[in-house]
Design a protein around this motif. Structure first.
Motif, PDB file in Angstrom:
ATOM      1  N   GLU A   1       0.827  -1.213   0.000  1.00  0.00           N
ATOM      2  CA  GLU A   1       0.000   0.000   0.000  1.00  0.00           C
ATOM      3  C   GLU A   1       0.858   1.258   0.000  1.00  0.00           C
ATOM      4  O   GLU A   1       0.547   2.235  -0.693  1.00  0.00           O
ATOM      5  N   GLU A   2       1.946   1.254   0.776  1.00  0.00           N
ATOM      6  CA  GLU A   2       2.831   2.417   0.804  1.00  0.00           C
ATOM      7  C   GLU A   2       3.494   2.636  -0.553  1.00  0.00           C
ATOM      8  O   GLU A   2       3.619   3.781  -1.020  1.00  0.00           O
ATOM      9  N   THR A   3       3.910   1.555  -1.200  1.00  0.00           N
ATOM     10  CA  THR A   3       4.559   1.669  -2.518  1.00  0.00           C
ATOM     11  C   THR A   3       3.590   2.190  -3.554  1.00  0.00           C
ATOM     12  O   THR A   3       3.924   3.073  -4.360  1.00  0.00           O
ATOM     13  N   VAL A   4       2.361   1.661  -3.542  1.00  0.00           N
ATOM     14  CA  VAL A   4       1.339   2.116  -4.496  1.00  0.00           C
ATOM     15  C   VAL A   4       1.037   3.597  -4.293  1.00  0.00           C
ATOM     16  O   VAL A   4       0.955   4.370  -5.263  1.00  0.00           O
ATOM     17  N   ALA A   5       0.884   4.021  -3.037  1.00  0.00           N
ATOM     18  CA  ALA A   5       0.580   5.431  -2.755  1.00  0.00           C
ATOM     19  C   ALA A   5       1.688   6.339  -3.262  1.00  0.00           C
ATOM     20  O   ALA A   5       1.422   7.410  -3.854  1.00  0.00           O
ATOM     21  N   SER A   6       2.927   5.941  -3.066  1.00  0.00           N
ATOM     22  CA  SER A   6       4.058   6.745  -3.516  1.00  0.00           C
ATOM     23  C   SER A   6       4.109   6.837  -5.036  1.00  0.00           C
ATOM     24  O   SER A   6       4.349   7.908  -5.606  1.00  0.00           O
ATOM     25  N   LEU A   7       3.866   5.721  -5.713  1.00  0.00           N
ATOM     26  CA  LEU A   7       3.894   5.709  -7.180  1.00  0.00           C
ATOM     27  C   LEU A   7       2.757   6.554  -7.756  1.00  0.00           C
ATOM     28  O   LEU A   7       2.952   7.303  -8.729  1.00  0.00           O
ATOM     29  N   ARG A   8       1.566   6.453  -7.171  1.00  0.00           N
ATOM     30  CA  ARG A   8       0.422   7.225  -7.664  1.00  0.00           C
ATOM     31  C   ARG A   8       0.651   8.724  -7.501  1.00  0.00           C
ATOM     32  O   ARG A   8       0.177   9.520  -8.306  1.00  0.00           O
ATOM     33  N   GLU A   9       1.375   9.094  -6.462  1.00  0.00           N
ATOM     34  CA  GLU A   9       1.612  10.504  -6.194  1.00  0.00           C
ATOM     35  C   GLU A   9       2.652  11.095  -7.143  1.00  0.00           C
ATOM     36  O   GLU A   9       2.532  12.258  -7.548  1.00  0.00           O
ATOM     37  N   THR A  10       3.645  10.294  -7.519  1.00  0.00           N
ATOM     38  CA  THR A  10       4.773  10.840  -8.289  1.00  0.00           C
ATOM     39  C   THR A  10       4.729  10.450  -9.771  1.00  0.00           C
ATOM     40  O   THR A  10       4.760  11.314 -10.642  1.00  0.00           O
TER      41      THR A  10
END
Length: 577
Positions: free
Chosen positions: A109-118
Motif C-alpha cells: 500500500e505504501e509503494t502504491v501510494a508513492s507511485l500514484r503521487e509521483t
C-alpha cells in the motif's frame, strides 16, 4: 554539518540495515558518527543519553525501549521508492496497468501510494495473493522483492529496495540542531539516490529472465482457492469453515502435497484472526533449541529475538510436520497453551500467549502418542479439532477442475490436453498429490506446444505400472541396484522387506511402516523407525518400492518383483555350482 552526537540505526534485517547506513553516511556526511546495529545485537549501555536512535520500523520500538535511555530522541524511519531507479517505468507509454508486489500488505500500500503521487501516468493495482491476477495487467513492479512475485510471463520491473525518505533526514537534522542545512541535505539526498540506483540495473534485467518462485510457496489462500468438486473435499471445506469459527487448535493430516498449508491459510482467513499475522514454522530437521527460539524467542546476553508466538499476537501459528516435535518442546508448548503465557528463552518477563495454533502431520498423531513419542495431553490439546486431507487419487472428481485452475494461475488457459493425455493423467497414481500435478502442468505449459500429446508427458507418468509396461530390468541394472544397497550395508534386510511387500501384493494388501516392522520382527529382524525409513527410502530411489503415506500404505513395484526374481535366480545358480 558537524555534531558530536552519535546516530544509532537499529533494524531487524541486516541487508536493509546495510543499505540505509550507506544512504545515511552519504547524506549526513562522515563528520557524524553513525552506528548501525542489528536488533539481535543490541545491548544495554550501547546508546548514550545524548545520542539519537533511528528505528527501521515502529514495531521494534517497544523491544528497544528497555535498552536505550528514556530521554534519547527516537525517530521512526519512513521509506520511499528510489525514483532514480525507475527510469524504465517513467519511459513507458502512459496508461499502463501495473501490478505492485511487495513483501507485506502495508508495504504494498505504501509503494502504491508513492507511485500514484509521483509517477501518476499509469494505473497501479496492489497485489492481493487471494485474488487472481487481472488479464489486463501489462507489467509487474516490485521494489526488490523478487521472491514474492507470482508465476507468469508478464514483464517484471524491479526498481530496487525502498530507501529512507527525505522527511526522515529532516527529522534527524532537527534532532541534531542542523535546521539551516536542509538545502545541503536535499542535494546529498538526490545524489545518493542516483548512486544507489546503479546497483539494481543488473537486478532489473535478471528479473525478466530468472525463474521466479512459485506463488504457492509464499502466499495466502482462502476457501475460494480450494477446488472442491468431490464430496470428500466439499466435506473438508465445510469442516474447515466450521473449525475457523472457534479459537481451538486445528490439526490437519494427510500425505505430502495434498494442500494442508493452503487449508491452514484458508482457515486463518475465514477466522476472526484473519487481519493478524499467519506465521508458518516447519518443525522438520531442526534441533529442539533452534525450534524453541523460533517459537518463543530469546533474551540472552542482552540480545532480544522475537519468536513466532509473539509476532503472531492474535493471529495464527502454523506448525508444519508437528510429528517431528520432541517431548521437551511439546511440554513447553502445551504449558503455553494451558497457562496462556510463556517466557522467551533466557527471559523472565511473562508474555501473553494469544496465537491460535494450526498444525499438520502426514499421519494422525495417535500412533506416536501410543508409542510414547508424543505427550498425550499435548496431543489432545493439539488435535481437539482434526481434519484429514484426502490424497489426489481419492478425489478424482476434482482432477479436471484442478488442471483448469492451475492453467489459469499460470496464464496458460490456451493449451489443450487431448483425451489420451487426460486418460494417462487420470490413471496415474500421483504419489506427490496436488503438488506433483501442479509441477507437471507447469512443465507441460512451458513446452511451447498448443496441444499436448502423450509423448510430451514426463516419463514417470507414461510408464505408470497400473496401465503400462515398466522399463525392463536390464535398464534398471540389478547389479548396480545391489551395489547401491550394499553400500548402505543392508542387502539382506532390503530383500526381506521386498519379499514382505511381494507377499502383501499377492493378497492385494499394502503395508505401513508399523505393520512392516512387525513382519520383520517375526523374521528376527529388529529395526528402529529411523533404520526402517532409511531402507525404504533407498528402495524407493531405486524404483523397487512404491512408498505411500497414510492408509494407502506402500507396495512393491514391478521392478522390485523383477529384482527379487533376479536375486532368487542368482541364489539358485550359486547353489548348483
Amino acid at each position: 554539518m558537524k555534531s558530536n552526537r552519535a546516530i544509532h540505526i537499529i533494524a531487524i534485517q541486516e541487508n536493509y540495515l546495510e543499505e540505509i547506513t550507506k544512504q545515511m553516511k552519504d547524506v549526513l556526511g562522515h563528520e557524524i558518527m553513525i552506528r548501525p546495529t542489528a536488533l539481535k545485537e543490541l545491548r544495554a549501555n550501547m546508546v548514550h543519553d545524548d545520542d539519537i536512535v533511528v528505528l527501521s520500523h515502529h514495531m521494534i520500538k517497544g523491544l528497544v525501549s528497555q535498552l536505550i535511555p528514556a530521554d534519547c530522541p527516537c525517530i521512526i524511519a519512513k521509506r520511499d521508492v528510489n525514483f532514480a531507479n525507475a527510469r524504465e517505468l517513467i519511459n513507458l507509454p502512459p496508461g499502463q496497468k501495473i501490478l505492485v508486489v511487495n513483501d507485506t500488505k502495508t508495504n504494498i500500500e505504501e509503494t502504491v501510494a508513492s507511485l500514484r503521487e509521483t509517477i501518476f501516468e499509469h494505473e497501479y493495482y496492489p497485489y492481493n495473493p487471494d485474488e487472481s491476477i487481472p488479464d489486463s495487467i501489462d507489467y509487474i513492479l516490485t521494489p526488490g522483492e523478487l521472491d514474492f512475485l507470482p508465476t507468469g510471463l508478464i514483464d517484471v520491473i524491479n526498481i530496487g529496495s525502498r530507501l529512507l525518505d527525505i522527511e526522515t533526514f529532516y527529522d534527524i537534522a532537527t534532532a541534531l540542531g542542523l535546521k539551516n542545512d536542509q538545502t545541503q541535505i536535499v542535494k546529498r539526498y538526490f545524489k545518493t539516490l542516483v548512486s544507489l540506483s546503479t546497483e539494481y540495473d543488473e537486478g532489473k534485467r535478471s528479473a525478466k529472465t530468472n525463474p521466479i518462485k512459485d506463488i504457492r510457496n509464499v502466499s495466502s489462500y482462502s476457501f475460494q482457492d480450494v477446488i472442491a468438486v468431490s464430496e470428500s473435499m466439499q466435506k473438508v471445506v465445510q469442516l474447515g469453515k466450521e473449525f475457523a469459527k472457534t479459537p481451538l487448535p486445528v490439526h490437519l493430516y494427510g500425505e505430502d502435497g495434498t494442500g494442508k498449508s493452503m487449508l491452514a491459510q484458508a482457515i486463518h482467513h475465514h477466522s476472526c484472526q484473519s487481519g493478524n499475522p499467519f506465521i508458518s514454522i516447519n518443525c522438520k530437521s531442526k534441533s529442539t533449541d533452534m525450534l524453541e527460539r523460533e517459537l518463543f524467542g530469546s533474551e540472552e546476553s542482552h540480545m532480544i529475538s522475537i519468536g513466532a508466538f509473539e509476532v503472531a499476537e492474535n493471529g495464527t501459528v502454523y506448525l508444519e510436520d508437528a510429528d517431528e516435535l520432541l517431548i521437551p518442546l511439546q511440554n513447553r508448548i502445551f504449558r503455553a497453551i494451558k497457562e496462556k503465557k510463556f517466557h522467551r528463552v533466557g527471559g523472565t518477563k511473562s508474555i501473553p500467549f494469544q496465537a491460535r495454533l494450526i498444525s499438520c502431520s502426514k499421519q494422525g498423531l495417535i500412533w506416536q502418542t501410543e508409542s510414547g513419542e508424543f505427550n498425550h495431553s499435548f496431543y489432545e490439546a493439539l488435535t481437539s479439532l482434526s481434519l484429514k486431507v484426502p490424497s489426489l487419487k481419492d478425489r478424482r472428481e476434482d482432477f479436471v477442475a484442478l488442471i483448469e485452475d492451475i492453467k489459469g494461475r499460470l496464464k496458460k488457459t490456451d493449451i489443450i490436453l487431448n483425451q489420451d493425455v487426460m486418460n494417462q493423467l487420470l490413471n496415474y497414481e500421483w504419489p506427490g498429490n496436488v503438488t506433483e500435478l501442479y509441477n507437471t502442468i507447469t512443465y507441460l505449459s512451458f513446452l511451447g506446444e498448443q496441444t499436448i500429446e502423450v509423448e510430451l508427458l514426463p516419463l514417470r507418468i507414461r510408464i505408470e505400472e497400473s496401465n503400462f509396461q515398466p522399463l525392463p530390468l536390464s535398464e534398471i541394472n540389478p547389479n548396480e541396484a545391489i551395489r547401491k544397497i550394499e553400500a548402505h550395508g543392508f542387502l539382506e534386510e532390503s530383500v526381506e522387506i521386498l519379499r514382505i511387500f511381494e507377499g502383501g501384493k499377492r493378497e492385494r494388501t499394502s503395508y505401513g511402516r508399523l505393520t512392516l516392522k512387525k513382519h520383520l520382527e517375526e523374521k528376527g529382524i529388529n529395526l528402529t523407525e529411523q533404520q526402517l525409513r532409511m531402507r525404504m527410502e533407498v528402495l524407493q530411489e531405486l524404483d523397487l518400492l512404491i512408498v505411500r503415506q497414510g492408509r494407502a500404505g506402500s507396495t512393491i513395484s514391478q521392478n522390485g518383483e523383477e529384482f527379487l526374481r533376479f536375486i532368487s535366480n542368482s541364489i539358485l545358480e550359486n547353489s548348483k555350482r
